[in-house]
Structures are given as C-alpha cells and as structure tokens.
Motif scaffolding. Structure first.
Motif: not given
Length: 440
Positions: A430-438
């Motif tokens: 799945l290609k997701i528009k954006k997620l937060a990466i720490a």
C-alpha cells in the motif's frame, strides 16, 4: 440419544471436531524438534429456559451425555445477557468448497524431514555471510468438523494445511541482521526449499548496514506482509459485535466513505486455495462472498445470527467457532485488500523520496484498535529518486488507521497472505500519502 436425554432443553446442536498436527524443526542438520498431536472433542449447545447454554467434552462416547446435558442447563442458568441466540435450521443451499488435498496426506514423513533439512542446507549455501539458521520449521495438519442439530441440520467439513518458515542470521563485521521467509498451502509439491531460502537470505543481507533516518513526515509504502499484519491487528473494527458494544469507530458509518477509492476489502469464503475457505460458518449458515469495503465505502459489518437479529439484518455468514470448546463468535474467512495493477517496483519508481516499510513490530502493544492510533517500531528501506537507497532500522512509524485508509494512494498487484495462524488475512503493498517517522 441426546434427544432422549434432553430433559427440558428445547433445541440442541452438536459440534464435533477432530484433527491432527505435525511439527518438525531442524537445527544444524539434525532433527531438533518433533511434535505429533491428535485431538477430538464434542461441543453441545442448547436452549434452556430461553437462554443458550454451552458444554463440551474430550470424551466422545455415550457416558458423556448426561454430564453434557447437565452442564448446558447450568451454563444457561447463569447467563445474564439479554441477547437472543438460537439454533439455525440450515440454509437453502451450500456452495461446495474443496479445502482438502488428499495428496498432502500421501506425503511420507521422511520426505517432510528431508525437505526441512534441505531448507536449512540451502540457506547456508547461498552466501558465506549467513552465520546461522535461527529457525527452520515444517508443519502440517488436518481438521474435520461435523455439525448436527435438532432442527435437521447436518454439515460436514474436512480440510488440511501445510506451512514452512525459516529465519536466517547474516553477519558482516559486527553488524547482525535476520531475514525470514514462509509459505502456506496444502500442496506440498509447491514448497521449493531453494526458493524459500533465497528469499530469507536476500532479506537478511539487504538489511546489513541499516541506519535510522531523520524524523519527519514521509510518503510511505507498506509492503504486502506488513500491510497484512496491520489489517490483522485492526480486524475487529469490522465486527458487528464490537460495533454494537461501541468498541469500533465504524459505528454508524455504513454506506459512508471510510477510505480511499483505491481501497476495497473482500471477505471471500470460496477463494481457491484460501486457507479459510468454507461452505458454512460456525452456526451452519451458508458462507457468502462480500465486499466489506467497496472503493472506500463501508458496505457491511461481519454478522452472526445474534448480532444480525439485534440490527434487524441478515447474517453475513461470519459466525466463528474455532473449536468444540468455543462459544459462537465472529470472524472473517479469507479477508484481504483487493489487489491493484501496479507492481511494487512500479510503485517504488513513482516515489521521489519516502520509506518502504517491510516489518512492523509490537503490533498488539503499540496500537489502540478502538481509536485507531498506532506507534510501531519498523524496519525497511529509504527510497530516493524512485529507487531503494539504503536499509533503515531504529525508526518508529506513527499514525491513525482510519486516517491511513483515507490516504491510500495506490494498491499493489502483490497480494500476499500472512504467517501461519494469520494466513486468512492478506494485502498487497500500500502506498500511503504520508505517515510520521521518528528516527534520529
């Protein structure tokens, strides 16, 4: 015999199940683990004074009948739920589903041991950086169920399954990484030890030299296996029982857009080769193919007879009874995100900068299935200019599952089902528009 001894029980249903399972584990060319088990049991449920009582026994003979009937009555007496349950008389017709492969039964134990030893051997042969094979397992099993009740229902089901998985350890200088590959199915001839070993080794080697990345919001691709794991963790939000108990934010959302138009979620009990294919559910209701979500629109919840009656709808044929010991619950059959047309490579090439997530960790402690919030340790690769740039570790990906569904931009063509135990749930990448990466 049960009818003669019902003593005030109006309707009764017998659920008989029997099965066997084999597990083989190899370590350093030797058979390190061997387990062969068989099980048999019978469950009885019946209506007594307007309540459903349950009882079960592992002693399947006439001497158990009196105790079963007694326990059903006692169980029904202490039930304080007002939810109405009843014994089902049967559907008009049942679609034939073949989930038993007789050829699997014919495979000799010696051939299975040879296979799992060869799987370990192949892993060592591929690259001298493979320091050890941590786990190397083959297993298979067979199950049979019979349902019969006082309303004339009689159903029989027989199925078998085989699985294998291998975990390898790669070492380069002081850097140590693991890689895993698995297969499930009921056709032993399709288990290729060299192919499976190559997949695990490739995964381990590709992670050598992994580092973190700078924290921030990134476009994300969740690879098929990780996407299936995430769906499995949130499977319960589609259960009518959870909806009715206010344990799902999908309550009141029927026929509303809950996800991207690229997102279609299917429950297919007739899927060829599906490890949860079945012609009837845990209450004897004929199974039904359904799109739970169609192009982002929520079409139905999973129902059994009790939840369907409560909502004034027809059951979806998703009653579950995992064993003769179980009461009736709710579960999907083969449950998966419908695949798209683009390969994973094509999706990667469409991304200038982002992260490909290949593994999510802590799925049952790092998320809240009611709110949809998740914060999970992850592994994967950094993507630059449409290509995999470098391996990534020591990152945490955070977001909300309900928002994630709305932000799906592409579904891959690489539909894959989960590990043994979760092999009924599948997803493409799945290609997701954006997620937060720490990260750093």
């Amino acid at each position: 015999m049960l009818k003669e001894k019902n003593k005030g029980i109006n309707d009764m249903e017998v659920f008989y199940s029997a099965g066997s399972s084999l597990s083989l584990k190899v370590f350093q060319k030797e058979l390190d683990g061997y387990s062969l088990s068989e099980s048999e049991g019978l469950g009885l449920r019946g209506m007594y004074n307007g309540k459903m009582g349950y009882s079960y026994t592992e002693k399947v003979d006439e001497t158990s009948i009196d105790l079963l009937v007694k326990n059903v009555k006692e169980n029904a007496t202490v039930i304080d739920s007002d939810d109405e349950e009843y014994i089902f008389e049967g559907s008009k017709e049942y679609k034939k589903v073949d989930t038993f492969n007789p050829k699997l039964e014919e495979v000799k134990e010696a051939a299975k041991i040879k296979f799992v030893k060869q799987l370990e051997e192949e892993a060592f042969k591929i690259d001298n950086r493979i320091q050890s094979v941590e786990t190397c397992v083959y297993g298979d099993g067979y199950g049979e169920t019979i349902m019969s009740n006082t309303k004339g229902l009689y159903l029989h089901d027989k199925s078998n399954i085989a699985y294998t998985y291998v975990v390898v350890v790669a070492k380069e200088n002081e850097d140590i990484k693991t890689g895993m590959a698995y297969r499930t199915g009921n056709d032993f001839s399709k288990f290729n030890p060299k192919e499976i070993a190559e997949e695990a080794v490739k995964e381990a080697l590709s992670m050598l030299g992994a580092k973190s990345v700078k924290s921030g919001d990134y476009p994300i691709i969740i690879r098929n296996n990780a996407a299936a794991d995430l769906l499995e963790a949130f499977e319960g939000i589609f259960s009518a029982e959870n909806v009715q108990k206010n344990l799902s934010l999908l309550k009141g959302k029927l026929n509303e857009q809950i996800g991207s138009e690229k997102f279609t979620l299917v429950d297919d009990p007739f899927m060829e080769g599906g490890l949860a294919s079945r012609s009837f559910d845990g209450e004897g209701v004929a199974s039904k193919y359904k799109k739970v979500v169609d192009k982002g629109v929520l079409k139905t919840y999973f129902h059994n007879l009790k939840t369907a009656k409560k909502d004034g709808v027809e059951t979806t044929g998703n009653a579950s009874k995992s064993s003769y010991k179980s009461s009736v619950g709710i579960a999907p059959s083969n449950f998966y995100v419908e695949k798209g047309e683009k390969t994973l490579e094509e999706i990667i090439s469409s991304m200038d900068k982002g992260i490909l997530i290949t593994e999510l960790q802590g799925l049952h402690s790092g998320l809240n299935s009611v709110s949809g919030d998740f914060s999970l340790a992850a592994l994967g690769y950094e993507i630059k200019d449409g290509k995999i740039s470098k391996p990534v570790e020591q990152i945490t990906v955070a977001g909300n599952y309900f928002e994630l569904l709305k932000n799906i931009e592409e579904t891959g063509s690489d539909l894959k089902f989960g590990l043994p135990g979760e092999a009924y749930i599948g997803s493409p990448s799945l290609k997701i528009k954006k997620l937060a990466i720490a990260g750093e």
